[in-house]
Design a protein around this motif. Structure first.
Motif, PDB file in Angstrom:
ATOM      1  N   THR A 266       0.817  -1.222   0.000  1.00  0.00           N
ATOM      2  CA  THR A 266       0.000   0.000   0.000  1.00  0.00           C
ATOM      3  C   THR A 266       0.844   1.261   0.000  1.00  0.00           C
ATOM      4  N   ASN A 267       2.156   1.127   0.152  1.00  0.00           N
ATOM      5  CA  ASN A 267       3.023   2.298   0.267  1.00  0.00           C
ATOM      6  C   ASN A 267       3.898   2.509  -0.964  1.00  0.00           C
ATOM      7  N   ILE A 268       3.396   2.126  -2.144  1.00  0.00           N
ATOM      8  CA  ILE A 268       4.171   2.299  -3.369  1.00  0.00           C
ATOM      9  C   ILE A 268       4.241   3.795  -3.693  1.00  0.00           C
ATOM     10  N   PRO A 269       5.416   4.307  -3.994  1.00  0.00           N
ATOM     11  CA  PRO A 269       5.546   5.735  -4.335  1.00  0.00           C
ATOM     12  C   PRO A 269       4.649   6.091  -5.525  1.00  0.00           C
ATOM     13  N   PRO A 270       3.992   7.234  -5.503  1.00  0.00           N
ATOM     14  CA  PRO A 270       3.017   7.585  -6.527  1.00  0.00           C
ATOM     15  C   PRO A 270       3.609   7.804  -7.915  1.00  0.00           C
ATOM     16  N   ASP A 271       4.920   8.082  -8.017  1.00  0.00           N
ATOM     17  CA  ASP A 271       5.501   8.333  -9.333  1.00  0.00           C
ATOM     18  C   ASP A 271       6.181   7.098  -9.926  1.00  0.00           C
ATOM     19  N   ILE A 272       5.956   5.926  -9.328  1.00  0.00           N
ATOM     20  CA  ILE A 272       6.606   4.700  -9.813  1.00  0.00           C
ATOM     21  C   ILE A 272       6.044   4.343 -11.183  1.00  0.00           C
ATOM     22  N   ARG A 273       6.895   3.858 -12.079  1.00  0.00           N
ATOM     23  CA  ARG A 273       6.464   3.530 -13.443  1.00  0.00           C
ATOM     24  C   ARG A 273       6.533   2.032 -13.734  1.00  0.00           C
ATOM     25  N   ARG A 274       7.299   1.294 -12.957  1.00  0.00           N
ATOM     26  CA  ARG A 274       7.430  -0.142 -13.208  1.00  0.00           C
ATOM     27  C   ARG A 274       7.276  -0.897 -11.883  1.00  0.00           C
ATOM     28  N   ILE A 275       6.457  -1.954 -11.917  1.00  0.00           N
ATOM     29  CA  ILE A 275       6.301  -2.835 -10.748  1.00  0.00           C
ATOM     30  C   ILE A 275       6.469  -4.275 -11.226  1.00  0.00           C
ATOM     31  N   ARG A 276       7.312  -5.007 -10.505  1.00  0.00           N
ATOM     32  CA  ARG A 276       7.518  -6.417 -10.846  1.00  0.00           C
ATOM     33  C   ARG A 276       7.497  -7.224  -9.556  1.00  0.00           C
ATOM     34  N   ILE A 277       6.460  -8.050  -9.402  1.00  0.00           N
ATOM     35  CA  ILE A 277       6.330  -8.924  -8.232  1.00  0.00           C
ATOM     36  C   ILE A 277       6.138 -10.348  -8.762  1.00  0.00           C
ATOM     37  N   GLU A 278       7.124 -11.194  -8.623  1.00  0.00           N
ATOM     38  CA  GLU A 278       7.081 -12.543  -9.209  1.00  0.00           C
ATOM     39  C   GLU A 278       7.455 -13.597  -8.157  1.00  0.00           C
ATOM     40  N   ASN A 279       6.904 -14.811  -8.369  1.00  0.00           N
ATOM     41  CA  ASN A 279       7.197 -15.960  -7.496  1.00  0.00           C
ATOM     42  C   ASN A 279       6.894 -15.660  -6.038  1.00  0.00           C
ATOM     43  N   CYS A 280       5.808 -14.944  -5.815  1.00  0.00           N
ATOM     44  CA  CYS A 280       5.369 -14.650  -4.454  1.00  0.00           C
ATOM     45  C   CYS A 280       4.036 -15.355  -4.200  1.00  0.00           C
ATOM     46  N   HIS A 281       3.314 -14.913  -3.191  1.00  0.00           N
ATOM     47  CA  HIS A 281       2.088 -15.604  -2.805  1.00  0.00           C
ATOM     48  C   HIS A 281       0.846 -14.750  -2.997  1.00  0.00           C
ATOM     49  N   LEU A 282       0.858 -13.878  -3.986  1.00  0.00           N
ATOM     50  CA  LEU A 282      -0.341 -13.103  -4.287  1.00  0.00           C
ATOM     51  C   LEU A 282      -1.442 -14.041  -4.766  1.00  0.00           C
ATOM     52  N   THR A 283      -2.641 -13.897  -4.226  1.00  0.00           N
ATOM     53  CA  THR A 283      -3.766 -14.758  -4.629  1.00  0.00           C
ATOM     54  C   THR A 283      -4.875 -13.986  -5.333  1.00  0.00           C
ATOM     55  N   GLU A 284      -4.896 -12.659  -5.168  1.00  0.00           N
ATOM     56  CA  GLU A 284      -5.934 -11.879  -5.829  1.00  0.00           C
ATOM     57  C   GLU A 284      -5.480 -10.447  -6.054  1.00  0.00           C
ATOM     58  N   LEU A 285      -6.189  -9.796  -6.996  1.00  0.00           N
ATOM     59  CA  LEU A 285      -5.992  -8.370  -7.231  1.00  0.00           C
ATOM     60  C   LEU A 285      -7.288  -7.677  -6.856  1.00  0.00           C
TER      61      LEU A 285
END
Length: 495
Positions: free
Chosen positions: A10-29
């Motif tokens: 929830t604390n992603i900087p507002p001006d970020i342009r690229r996000i990469r989250i891989e091989n984790c345990h995310l189950t939903e968006l």
């Protein structure tokens, strides 16, 4: 990468342009997953465990140009979510579990130039998916004006395509694809049905879908009682329809039905009636159904009684004994056995059968006076409990006020007793015996179960021949008792 993260931070900087989250345990968006990062252009969420995307999970991402969700567990995608990503050019959904692609799935992806749906579970899709795609429409229009500068790449391979009529238009579309639309792998292969399995799209020609048309090889059949008969129904339809049969005694008698594919769009359905009974006579309806509709054809079966029928000719043909009194036919059978009793079931052939009352005569075989039970109209079953072990019973069913006649009753014997009373449940597990064989009983009254009918018939016939030919003599009391006990032992072994 490779962390225990289960939620989008929830604390992603507002001006970020690229996000990469891989091989984790995310189950939903969930909704508003990235509502604080409206500048986001690249979102890679590969190889997580995402199974659910909320309709508004991409809200406020108007600058998003690339979304990669490879190697997740998505069964479906909320395609209207892409209304919030008008700039999206790359969508990677390979190695998921998508099994449906709605015809308007690409409606909101006007600038998409790369779509990867390979390695999913797609079986049937419509070519309208692509004809409704705004980019494809632009390509078609620019080609007609000879000024195409647009390109699109599609990856659709390694899906279990079901190559029947429902895929006809899509197969034609794939065959017609040419630059500037490019297939990453042009060799799409069929997985089913059998006639097209492991063939490439360019090797097959599929028919258009058609509503079922049913017919019968013979619509009127006549068979003698006790003979086998087969009813055959032919159906032509695409896709291959489901076949069902309806007949008068369907709730009482289950017949074997086999369906054979005699062609790409033709099915032969065969219903087999073993040892046809008088009560099997009637109209048999064969119905074929696919998603376009259904079609039925009717076959009439007539069952005739033998001209000369000796009592012994019908031993063990049926579990039930037919009753015929003044143009009335009552078919009685033991339909169920429980720990302490049996259930009777009967079917009557007479005028206004549903309005008739019936009378059940029930008791020990040797008792002249039987228990009399009246059954009201519309009822054709009756349960009897508290039967004694090792006891011979007789049960008859007639129309109200009629006396049972010779040969109209079922005779059966319960299982052997065991001395310990506490083992009553084991001893009474009712044996509707293999053959209710006490030599004092007329041969026409033997009752046999269908499961052991042939063995029963052999035993009964052999014993009766020996008795008739004088090869075996029985003393009136002691020897008859021994024969009865021997029969119970052999019956139990047969069961």
């Amino acid at each position: 990468m490779a962390t225990t993260m289960r939620m989008i931070p929830t604390n992603i900087p507002p001006d970020i342009r690229r996000i990469r989250i891989e091989n984790c345990h995310l189950t939903e968006l969930p909704r508003g997953s990235f509502d604080t990062v409206s500048a986001l252009e690249y979102l890679w969420l590969n190889f997580n465990n995402i199974t659910v995307m909320h309709l508004k999970c991409l809200e406020y991402l108007k600058n998003l140009t690339e979304l990669r969700l490879q190697g997740n567990k998505l069964h479906s995608v909320p395609w209207t979510a892409f209304q919030d990503t008008p700039a999206l050019k790359i969508l990677d959904l390979k190695h998921n579990r998508l099994d449906v692609l709605p015809k308007h799935a690409l409606r909101y992806l006007a600038n998409l130039t790369y779509l990867d749906l390979s390695f999913n579970q797609l079986t049937v899709i419509s070519k309208d998916v692509f004809s409704n795609w705004p980019l494809y429409q632009k390509i078609q229009l620019s080609e007609s004006k000879a000024q195409s500068k647009l390109n699109a790449v599609l990856a659709l391979h390694d899906n279990p395509w079901m190559c029947d009529c429902r895929l006809h238009d899509f197969v034609q579309f794939i065959k017609s694809v040419s630059p500037p639309v490019i297939l990453m792998n042009p060799y799409l292969m069929c997985s089913s049905p059998d006639f097209s399995a492991r063939k490439f799209f360019h090797e097959i020609e599929l028919n258009s879908c058609t509503k079922p048309i049913s017919s019968a090889l013979l619509s009127n059949l006549t068979v003698k009682m006790g003979f086998n008969v087969s009813l055959t129904c032919l159906t032509k339809a695409s896709p291959v329809p489901e076949i069902s049969w309806i007949y008068p005694l369907k709730n009482l008698r289950a017949f074997s039905v086999s369906d054979t594919h005699t062609g790409e769009d033709t099915v032969k359905s065969e219903l087999v009636i073993p040892s046809a009974h008088i009560t099997d006579e009637g109209i048999y309806t064969c119905t074929a159904t696919n998603f376009l509709g259904n079609s039925s054809t009717m076959l009439f079966l007539k069952v005739t009684a033998p001209e000369m029928a000796s009592p012994s000719s019908s031993i063990s043909k049926y579990l039930s004994r037919p009753t015929s009194v003044e143009n009335v036919f009552v078919d009685v059978k033991i339909s169920k056995q429980t720990v302490y009793g049996i259930s009777l079931e009967w079917y009557a052939v007479t005028e206004n059968a549903a309005d008739n009352w019936y009378t059940i005569y029930f008791g020990k075989y040797e008792d002249l006076k039987k228990e009399i039970i009246s059954i009201g109209p519309g009822i054709n079953t009756y349960a009897m409990s508290d039967l004694l072990p090792a006891t011979k019973y007789e049960v008859c069913i007639t129309l109200r006020s009629q006396q049972p006649q010779k040969g109209q009753c079922i005779v059966f014997v319960t299982g052997s007793d065991i001395s310990q009373l506490e083992q009553r449940e084991k001893l009474i597990h009712i044996i509707v015996i293999v053959c209710a064989m006490v030599l004092a009983v007329p041969i026409g009254m033997y009752a046999c179960t269908t499961a052991t009918g042939f063995c029963c018939l052999h035993r009964c016939s052999a014993l009766c021949r020996r008795e008739k030919n004088g090869k075996k003599t029985l003393k009136k009391d002691k020897n008859k008792e021994n024969a009865f006990e021997s029969l119970q032992t052999s019956s139990n072994e047969g069961l």
